[in-house]
Write an enzyme that holds these catalytic residues in place. Structure first.
Site, PDB file in Angstrom:
ATOM      1  N   GLU A  52       0.867  -1.190   0.000  1.00 21.98           N
ATOM      2  CA  GLU A  52       0.000   0.000   0.000  1.00 21.98           C
ATOM      3  C   GLU A  52       0.899   1.234   0.000  1.00 21.98           C
ATOM      4  O   GLU A  52       2.004   1.206   0.586  1.00 21.98           O
ATOM      5  CB  GLU A  52      -0.846  -0.016   1.277  1.00 21.98           C
ATOM      6  CG  GLU A  52      -1.639   1.243   1.566  1.00 21.98           C
ATOM      7  CD  GLU A  52      -2.301   1.225   2.956  1.00 21.98           C
ATOM      8  OE1 GLU A  52      -1.680   0.742   3.932  1.00 21.98           O
ATOM      9  OE2 GLU A  52      -3.452   1.693   3.037  1.00 21.98           O
ATOM     10  N   ASN A 112      -7.054   6.230  -1.528  1.00 18.75           N
ATOM     11  CA  ASN A 112      -5.947   5.316  -1.263  1.00 18.75           C
ATOM     12  C   ASN A 112      -6.195   4.161  -2.225  1.00 18.75           C
ATOM     13  O   ASN A 112      -7.153   3.408  -2.049  1.00 18.75           O
ATOM     14  CB  ASN A 112      -6.004   4.864   0.201  1.00 18.75           C
ATOM     15  CG  ASN A 112      -4.780   4.061   0.599  1.00 18.75           C
ATOM     16  OD1 ASN A 112      -4.055   3.556  -0.258  1.00 18.75           O
ATOM     17  ND2 ASN A 112      -4.556   3.933   1.900  1.00 18.75           N
ATOM     18  N   LYS A 129      -9.629   2.210  -1.708  1.00 17.54           N
ATOM     19  CA  LYS A 129      -9.798   1.653  -0.363  1.00 17.54           C
ATOM     20  C   LYS A 129     -11.135   2.039   0.265  1.00 17.54           C
ATOM     21  O   LYS A 129     -11.496   3.218   0.334  1.00 17.54           O
ATOM     22  CB  LYS A 129      -8.651   2.130   0.531  1.00 17.54           C
ATOM     23  CG  LYS A 129      -8.583   1.470   1.904  1.00 17.54           C
ATOM     24  CD  LYS A 129      -7.303   1.897   2.599  1.00 17.54           C
ATOM     25  CE  LYS A 129      -7.127   1.243   3.952  1.00 17.54           C
ATOM     26  NZ  LYS A 129      -5.828   1.672   4.580  1.00 17.54           N
ATOM     27  N   GLU A 148      -5.963   8.806   7.648  1.00 22.92           N
ATOM     28  CA  GLU A 148      -6.538   8.340   6.376  1.00 22.92           C
ATOM     29  C   GLU A 148      -7.932   8.912   6.169  1.00 22.92           C
ATOM     30  O   GLU A 148      -8.329   9.165   5.027  1.00 22.92           O
ATOM     31  CB  GLU A 148      -6.570   6.809   6.328  1.00 22.92           C
ATOM     32  CG  GLU A 148      -5.177   6.208   6.255  1.00 22.92           C
ATOM     33  CD  GLU A 148      -5.190   4.738   5.913  1.00 22.92           C
ATOM     34  OE1 GLU A 148      -4.705   3.939   6.733  1.00 22.92           O
ATOM     35  OE2 GLU A 148      -5.686   4.375   4.842  1.00 22.92           O
ATOM     36  N   CYS A 174      -4.862  -2.971   3.026  1.00 22.03           N
ATOM     37  CA  CYS A 174      -4.560  -2.811   4.437  1.00 22.03           C
ATOM     38  C   CYS A 174      -5.711  -3.078   5.400  1.00 22.03           C
ATOM     39  O   CYS A 174      -6.053  -4.207   5.635  1.00 22.03           O
ATOM     40  CB  CYS A 174      -3.963  -1.433   4.667  1.00 22.03           C
ATOM     41  SG  CYS A 174      -2.955  -1.432   6.150  1.00 22.03           S
ATOM     42  N   ASN A 199       0.302  -0.972   5.286  1.00 21.80           N
ATOM     43  CA  ASN A 199       1.263  -0.211   6.098  1.00 21.80           C
ATOM     44  C   ASN A 199       0.658  -0.219   7.501  1.00 21.80           C
ATOM     45  O   ASN A 199      -0.324   0.505   7.746  1.00 21.80           O
ATOM     46  CB  ASN A 199       1.382   1.254   5.642  1.00 21.80           C
ATOM     47  CG  ASN A 199       2.142   1.466   4.337  1.00 21.80           C
ATOM     48  OD1 ASN A 199       2.773   2.493   4.159  1.00 21.80           O
ATOM     49  ND2 ASN A 199       2.075   0.532   3.412  1.00 21.80           N
TER      50      ASN A 199
HETATM   51  N1  ING Z   1      -3.198   0.500   8.718  1.00 22.01           N
HETATM   52  C1  ING Z   1      -3.600  -0.298   9.812  1.00 22.01           C
HETATM   53  C2  ING Z   1      -4.223  -1.631   9.418  1.00 22.01           C
HETATM   54  O1  ING Z   1      -5.416  -1.814   9.368  1.00 22.01           O
HETATM   55  C3  ING Z   1      -4.882  -0.481  11.890  1.00 22.01           C
HETATM   56  C4  ING Z   1      -4.469   0.441  10.775  1.00 22.01           C
HETATM   57  C5  ING Z   1      -3.958  -1.328  12.523  1.00 22.01           C
HETATM   58  C6  ING Z   1      -6.183  -0.508  12.258  1.00 22.01           C
HETATM   59  C7  ING Z   1      -4.397  -2.192  13.525  1.00 22.01           C
HETATM   60  C8  ING Z   1      -6.634  -1.371  13.275  1.00 22.01           C
HETATM   61  C9  ING Z   1      -5.726  -2.215  13.913  1.00 22.01           C
HETATM   62  O2  ING Z   1      -3.432  -2.537   9.250  1.00 22.01           O
HETATM   63  C10 ING Z   1      -3.845   0.862   7.581  1.00 22.01           C
HETATM   64  N2  ING Z   1      -3.142   1.620   6.728  1.00 22.01           N
HETATM   65  O3  ING Z   1      -4.998   0.526   7.341  1.00 22.01           O
END
Ligand code: ING
Length: 319
Positions: A52, A112, A129, A148, A174, A199
């Protein structure tokens, strides 16, 4: 599209990226992607999955104006002069690729985005996204932002499946990978393979979560989703310390059985490869997860009718 699998085997590579820092130019980043594409091709891969937002640092961690973000981090056209070397290398080595990047449309909408490019270097699919995590306000106390919801709009095209050089391929990005609906909508379109980039910051800015859970939940969602939909899943992370901010690696290829068949071990640029057997998914899709035979959508209505959790349904007590 319910045709039986046309191809049996496919060389599939995932190109995990190490950090892209604010100071790294697109030319330097694209050169890294080209190097990994060449390595993937040397291992007989027909498709290589990049992360991503692969062309820049994970800029949603910073508070800035939309105008500044657009100027520094968004692609106004795709392909463009910065990424052309990647398209050229793909054509030369006859290998397709998935690439995540920040898209701004001619009428100024920001997404995204990811694309699927076939072996001839032609963009055959685009995805925007849908599940945008994080927030849009400036969290002054947080060690970093996750903006985001500020920099991107929710994807306007939903989840698609494309015939990529003979393989029914879906894509997402993601946070999408954490939502079961994502994969189900694509497997209901007869996907055999879902590819995605991510990411994922190690630290949770919303509550004090043990850091190992970032990797645990990443594994769980990819393995469960591959199994529950009888599909191959390939996930490419951009990871390591970007200007000091850490993101998880564990890029991987997961079989329809839910087994992890290839996994990155480091947090730098690293290509993993598996010659996937596309007939493996057929068994699961014809038997345990034969949607046509076993699913009962008449009992799933809440999944589409409700956004948030609400009152229990009064289904009474069967006497
Ligand atoms: N990053 C993370 C993901 O979903 C996240 C944000 C991490 C949300 C962990 C909830 C828990 O992997 C992106 N860019 O979506």
């Amino acid at each position: 599209m319910g045709t039986v699998v046309s191809k049996k085997k496919m060389g599939l590579a995932v190109a995990q990226m190490g950090a892209v820092n604010l100071a790294d130019s697109r030319a330097v980043v694209v050169a890294r992607l080209v190097e990994m594409l060449k390595e993937a091709a040397s291992r007989q891969a027909e498709l290589v999955v990049f992360p991503e937002l692969a062309l820049t640092t994970f800029f949603p961690r910073y508070w800035m104006s939309e105008e500044e973000a657009i100027e520094r981090f968004f692609e106004k056209t795709m392909p463009n002069k910065d990424v052309e070397p990647l398209f050229e290398a793909a054509r030369k080595h006859q290998i397709g690729f998935y690439l995540g990047y920040a898209e701004i449309t001619e009428d100024g909408r920001r997404f995204n985005t990811s694309i699927l490019v076939n072996k001839s270097g032609k963009i055959i699919g685009k995805y925007r996204k849908v599940h945008l995590p994080g927030h849009s306000d400036h969290k002054i106390e947080a060690p970093f932002q996750h903006l985001e919801k500020k920099y991107f709009e929710v994807g306007d095209q939903g989840f698609g499946v494309w015939d990529l050089d003979g393989v029914r391929t879906g894509m997402c990005l993601c946070n999408d990978r954490r939502w079961p609906e994502t994969y189900r909508v694509m497997s209901l379109q007869s996907a055999e393979l879902v590819v995605l980039g991510y990411n994922t910051p190690s630290e949770n800015i919303h509550w004090n979560e043990p850091v190992h859970l970032r990797t645990t939940t990443h594994e769980i969602v990819l393995q469960a989703s591959a199994y529950q939909n009888g599909i191959w899943v390939a996930a490419a992370g951009k990871c390591g310390y970007e200007d000091g901010y850490h993101m998880i690696g564990s890029s991987m290829i997961v079989a329809p059985s839910g087994e992890i068949v290839a996994r990155a071990t480091g947090e730098d640029d690293e290509v993993i490869f598996t010659n996937i057997d596309l007939t493996l998914g057929q068994g699961f899709r014809e038997h345990v997860f034969n949607f046509e035979k076993h699913r009962r959508p008449e009992h799933y209505k809440l999944i589409v009718e409700r956004k948030g959790a609400g009152e229990p349904l009064d289904i009474g007590v069967n006497d």
